[in-house]
Design a protein around this motif. Sequence first.
Motif, PDB file in Angstrom:
ATOM      1  N   LEU A 186     -56.525  28.811 -29.359  1.00  0.00           N
ATOM      2  CA  LEU A 186     -56.041  30.442 -29.669  1.00  0.00           C
ATOM      3  C   LEU A 186     -54.840  30.482 -28.614  1.00  0.00           C
ATOM      4  CD1 LEU A 186     -59.150  32.507 -30.086  1.00  0.00           C
ATOM      5  CD2 LEU A 186     -57.747  31.462 -31.970  1.00  0.00           C
ATOM      6  N   ALA A 187     -54.868  29.681 -27.708  1.00  0.00           N
ATOM      7  CA  ALA A 187     -53.689  29.831 -26.481  1.00  0.00           C
ATOM      8  C   ALA A 187     -52.414  29.142 -26.809  1.00  0.00           C
ATOM      9  CB  ALA A 187     -54.495  29.364 -25.014  1.00  0.00           C
ATOM     10  N   ILE A 188     -52.707  28.193 -27.674  1.00  0.00           N
ATOM     11  CA  ILE A 188     -51.570  27.368 -28.126  1.00  0.00           C
ATOM     12  C   ILE A 188     -50.229  28.466 -28.551  1.00  0.00           C
ATOM     13  CG2 ILE A 188     -50.568  25.554 -29.748  1.00  0.00           C
ATOM     14  CD1 ILE A 188     -53.221  24.126 -29.082  1.00  0.00           C
ATOM     15  N   THR A 189     -50.448  28.957 -29.387  1.00  0.00           N
ATOM     16  CA  THR A 189     -49.409  29.952 -30.080  1.00  0.00           C
ATOM     17  C   THR A 189     -48.696  30.787 -28.674  1.00  0.00           C
ATOM     18  OG1 THR A 189     -50.317  30.065 -32.223  1.00  0.00           O
ATOM     19  CG2 THR A 189     -48.770  31.868 -31.481  1.00  0.00           C
ATOM     20  N   PRO A 190     -49.345  31.567 -28.170  1.00  0.00           N
ATOM     21  CA  PRO A 190     -48.659  32.207 -26.934  1.00  0.00           C
ATOM     22  C   PRO A 190     -48.094  31.432 -25.990  1.00  0.00           C
ATOM     23  CG  PRO A 190     -50.921  33.216 -27.122  1.00  0.00           C
ATOM     24  CD  PRO A 190     -50.881  31.724 -28.282  1.00  0.00           C
ATOM     25  N   PHE A 191     -48.529  30.370 -25.846  1.00  0.00           N
ATOM     26  CA  PHE A 191     -47.885  29.280 -24.691  1.00  0.00           C
ATOM     27  C   PHE A 191     -46.541  28.768 -25.280  1.00  0.00           C
ATOM     28  CE2 PHE A 191     -47.418  25.122 -23.022  1.00  0.00           C
ATOM     29  CZ  PHE A 191     -47.492  25.422 -21.742  1.00  0.00           C
ATOM     30  N   ARG A 192     -46.590  28.607 -26.657  1.00  0.00           N
ATOM     31  CA  ARG A 192     -45.363  28.059 -27.311  1.00  0.00           C
ATOM     32  C   ARG A 192     -44.477  29.276 -27.212  1.00  0.00           C
ATOM     33  NH1 ARG A 192     -43.395  29.183 -32.067  1.00  0.00           N
ATOM     34  NH2 ARG A 192     -45.404  30.144 -33.001  1.00  0.00           N
ATOM     35  N   ARG A 193     -44.842  30.434 -27.382  1.00  0.00           N
ATOM     36  CA  ARG A 193     -43.750  31.495 -27.386  1.00  0.00           C
ATOM     37  C   ARG A 193     -43.241  31.865 -26.002  1.00  0.00           C
ATOM     38  NH1 ARG A 193     -48.057  35.448 -30.774  1.00  0.00           N
ATOM     39  NH2 ARG A 193     -47.192  34.811 -33.107  1.00  0.00           N
ATOM     40  N   VAL A 194     -44.109  31.734 -24.980  1.00  0.00           N
ATOM     41  CA  VAL A 194     -43.675  31.884 -23.549  1.00  0.00           C
ATOM     42  C   VAL A 194     -42.842  30.687 -23.118  1.00  0.00           C
ATOM     43  CG1 VAL A 194     -44.607  31.965 -21.072  1.00  0.00           C
ATOM     44  CG2 VAL A 194     -45.768  33.160 -23.064  1.00  0.00           C
ATOM     45  N   THR A 195     -42.958  29.510 -23.383  1.00  0.00           N
ATOM     46  CA  THR A 195     -42.579  28.151 -22.921  1.00  0.00           C
ATOM     47  C   THR A 195     -41.425  27.687 -23.887  1.00  0.00           C
ATOM     48  OG1 THR A 195     -44.374  26.696 -23.648  1.00  0.00           O
ATOM     49  CG2 THR A 195     -44.395  27.620 -21.464  1.00  0.00           C
ATOM     50  N   LYS A 196     -41.553  28.062 -25.309  1.00  0.00           N
ATOM     51  CA  LYS A 196     -40.661  27.374 -26.221  1.00  0.00           C
ATOM     52  C   LYS A 196     -40.955  25.944 -26.270  1.00  0.00           C
ATOM     53  CE  LYS A 196     -38.744  30.941 -27.278  1.00  0.00           C
ATOM     54  NZ  LYS A 196     -38.980  31.499 -28.430  1.00  0.00           N
ATOM     55  N   PHE A 197     -42.154  25.302 -25.890  1.00  0.00           N
ATOM     56  CA  PHE A 197     -42.418  24.095 -25.838  1.00  0.00           C
ATOM     57  C   PHE A 197     -43.337  23.855 -27.366  1.00  0.00           C
ATOM     58  CE2 PHE A 197     -46.074  20.487 -24.863  1.00  0.00           C
ATOM     59  CZ  PHE A 197     -44.863  19.657 -24.932  1.00  0.00           C
ATOM     60  N   ALA A 223     -48.950  42.164 -28.402  1.00  0.00           N
ATOM     61  CA  ALA A 223     -47.302  42.218 -27.836  1.00  0.00           C
ATOM     62  C   ALA A 223     -46.502  41.506 -28.610  1.00  0.00           C
ATOM     63  CB  ALA A 223     -47.223  41.654 -26.512  1.00  0.00           C
ATOM     64  N   SER A 224     -46.847  40.411 -29.223  1.00  0.00           N
ATOM     65  CA  SER A 224     -45.807  39.724 -30.328  1.00  0.00           C
ATOM     66  C   SER A 224     -45.715  40.617 -31.599  1.00  0.00           C
ATOM     67  CB  SER A 224     -46.445  38.474 -30.532  1.00  0.00           C
ATOM     68  OG  SER A 224     -45.609  37.758 -31.536  1.00  0.00           O
ATOM     69  N   LYS A 225     -46.857  41.012 -31.963  1.00  0.00           N
ATOM     70  CA  LYS A 225     -46.690  41.851 -33.182  1.00  0.00           C
ATOM     71  C   LYS A 225     -45.857  43.136 -33.153  1.00  0.00           C
ATOM     72  CE  LYS A 225     -49.557  43.831 -37.054  1.00  0.00           C
ATOM     73  NZ  LYS A 225     -50.954  43.943 -37.324  1.00  0.00           N
ATOM     74  N   MET A 226     -45.672  43.625 -31.627  1.00  0.00           N
ATOM     75  CA  MET A 226     -45.078  44.734 -31.558  1.00  0.00           C
ATOM     76  C   MET A 226     -43.530  44.426 -31.215  1.00  0.00           C
ATOM     77  SD  MET A 226     -46.993  47.459 -32.079  1.00  0.00           S
ATOM     78  CE  MET A 226     -45.957  48.677 -31.244  1.00  0.00           C
ATOM     79  N   ASN A 227     -43.273  43.095 -31.321  1.00  0.00           N
ATOM     80  CA  ASN A 227     -41.922  42.609 -30.834  1.00  0.00           C
ATOM     81  C   ASN A 227     -41.573  42.801 -29.630  1.00  0.00           C
ATOM     82  OD1 ASN A 227     -41.306  41.842 -33.572  1.00  0.00           O
ATOM     83  ND2 ASN A 227     -40.873  43.731 -34.329  1.00  0.00           N
ATOM     84  N   TRP A 228     -42.487  42.737 -28.771  1.00  0.00           N
ATOM     85  CA  TRP A 228     -42.094  42.591 -27.167  1.00  0.00           C
ATOM     86  C   TRP A 228     -41.856  41.377 -26.919  1.00  0.00           C
ATOM     87  CZ3 TRP A 228     -47.272  45.577 -24.889  1.00  0.00           C
ATOM     88  CH2 TRP A 228     -47.242  46.813 -25.465  1.00  0.00           C
ATOM     89  N   LYS A 229     -40.726  41.446 -25.737  1.00  0.00           N
ATOM     90  CA  LYS A 229     -40.283  39.961 -25.442  1.00  0.00           C
ATOM     91  C   LYS A 229     -41.360  39.245 -24.559  1.00  0.00           C
ATOM     92  CE  LYS A 229     -35.599  41.750 -25.058  1.00  0.00           C
ATOM     93  NZ  LYS A 229     -34.309  41.588 -24.230  1.00  0.00           N
ATOM     94  N   MET A 230     -41.953  37.884 -25.370  1.00  0.00           N
ATOM     95  CA  MET A 230     -42.814  37.276 -24.707  1.00  0.00           C
ATOM     96  C   MET A 230     -42.486  36.352 -23.480  1.00  0.00           C
ATOM     97  SD  MET A 230     -45.846  38.290 -25.606  1.00  0.00           S
ATOM     98  CE  MET A 230     -46.750  36.956 -24.971  1.00  0.00           C
ATOM     99  N   LYS A 231     -41.082  36.302 -23.421  1.00  0.00           N
ATOM    100  CA  LYS A 231     -40.515  35.615 -22.234  1.00  0.00           C
ATOM    101  C   LYS A 231     -40.130  36.375 -21.257  1.00  0.00           C
ATOM    102  CE  LYS A 231     -37.007  33.602 -24.604  1.00  0.00           C
ATOM    103  NZ  LYS A 231     -35.887  32.631 -24.957  1.00  0.00           N
ATOM    104  N   SER A 232     -40.569  37.715 -21.361  1.00  0.00           N
ATOM    105  CA  SER A 232     -40.065  38.720 -20.102  1.00  0.00           C
ATOM    106  C   SER A 232     -41.237  38.554 -19.220  1.00  0.00           C
ATOM    107  CB  SER A 232     -40.082  40.099 -20.572  1.00  0.00           C
ATOM    108  OG  SER A 232     -39.881  41.113 -19.632  1.00  0.00           O
ATOM    109  N   PRO A 233     -40.901  38.371 -17.832  1.00  0.00           N
ATOM    110  CA  PRO A 233     -41.922  38.247 -16.728  1.00  0.00           C
ATOM    111  C   PRO A 233     -42.672  39.663 -16.785  1.00  0.00           C
ATOM    112  CG  PRO A 233     -39.837  37.287 -15.912  1.00  0.00           C
ATOM    113  CD  PRO A 233     -39.661  37.836 -17.264  1.00  0.00           C
TER     114      PRO A 233
END
Length: 300
Positions: free
Chosen positions: A62-73, A193-203
């Motif tokens: 379940l963490a793979i999708t958020p990790f991809r959004r944060v790191t763009k890996f 947060a992603s569904k609300m279109n918050w910036k997942m790359k924002s610290p």
Amino acid sequence: MFPWLDHSGRFSAFKLMVFIAILVPGCVVLWPVLFHGGVSLPIKDAIHGSGDWAIRMLLISLAITPFRRVTKFTKIVLVRRMVGLAAMGYALCHLLLYCIDQSFDISRIATEIAVRIYLTIGFVAVMGLVVLGVTSTNGMMRRLGRNWGRLHKASYFIAILGILHFFMQSKVDVTEATLMAGFYLWLMFSRFASKMNWKMKSPVTLLGLSVAASLATAAVEYAWFAIATGVPPLRVLQANLHWMYPPRPAWIVLFIGVLIALIPVIKQVWEKWGGAGAAQSGSGRAAARGGRARARAASR
């Protein structure tokens, strides 16, 4: 057919490393059972160990999708199915070891699962993972179409069942179960947060998610002790609000969350200085080529 091949059938060193990493915990869990000839204590430990890893693998998937959004890996998506199947494999191993511990007495096993609510919850979670595993193939994705995505969102509910089973069988020492709940909360908050279109790359966004997940983790532990045990819950809440060693699960969730929030910052600094270094190296090479050209012209 082979987990170390990518979608095009080519060898992937990344998938091979992940595959080996997935197998290592299973070897560690099962080795004492095999080495000691299946005596009672190693089997009990292996039952708990395999169940723990089933939940961990499910949360990692379940963490793979958020990790991809944060790191763009984006390459990490290649192993999502593998990790999900690993969660199913460890869950089935958990069930099989329980059956071995009960000497494969089917009537007794069925009665225990039906009567003991925490076993019922665990069994439903295992069967849910089996359904997701069976329907994870490309052929089933084509057959189910849009329903495939709806079906596999059941993994969120299965994770809740697995964590609840973890809490109930842990009884008083629910430290690791609470930690798993905290990680799950962070993952769900990140999806919101992603569904609300918050910036997942924002610290700032990631730090906010970490604080929210940490507070929610403390609330979960407080609620568990208030409802299910005789331990004073206020004492647990006070322990969560003060730093202590070893740290409480809420602090660990916060610490991991802060590290995740630092990833975009580190990446930005790396790209800035790496780009500057590459530019300087490129200008240096250009200057060297220009100097050699002038030298050749002068020699003529």
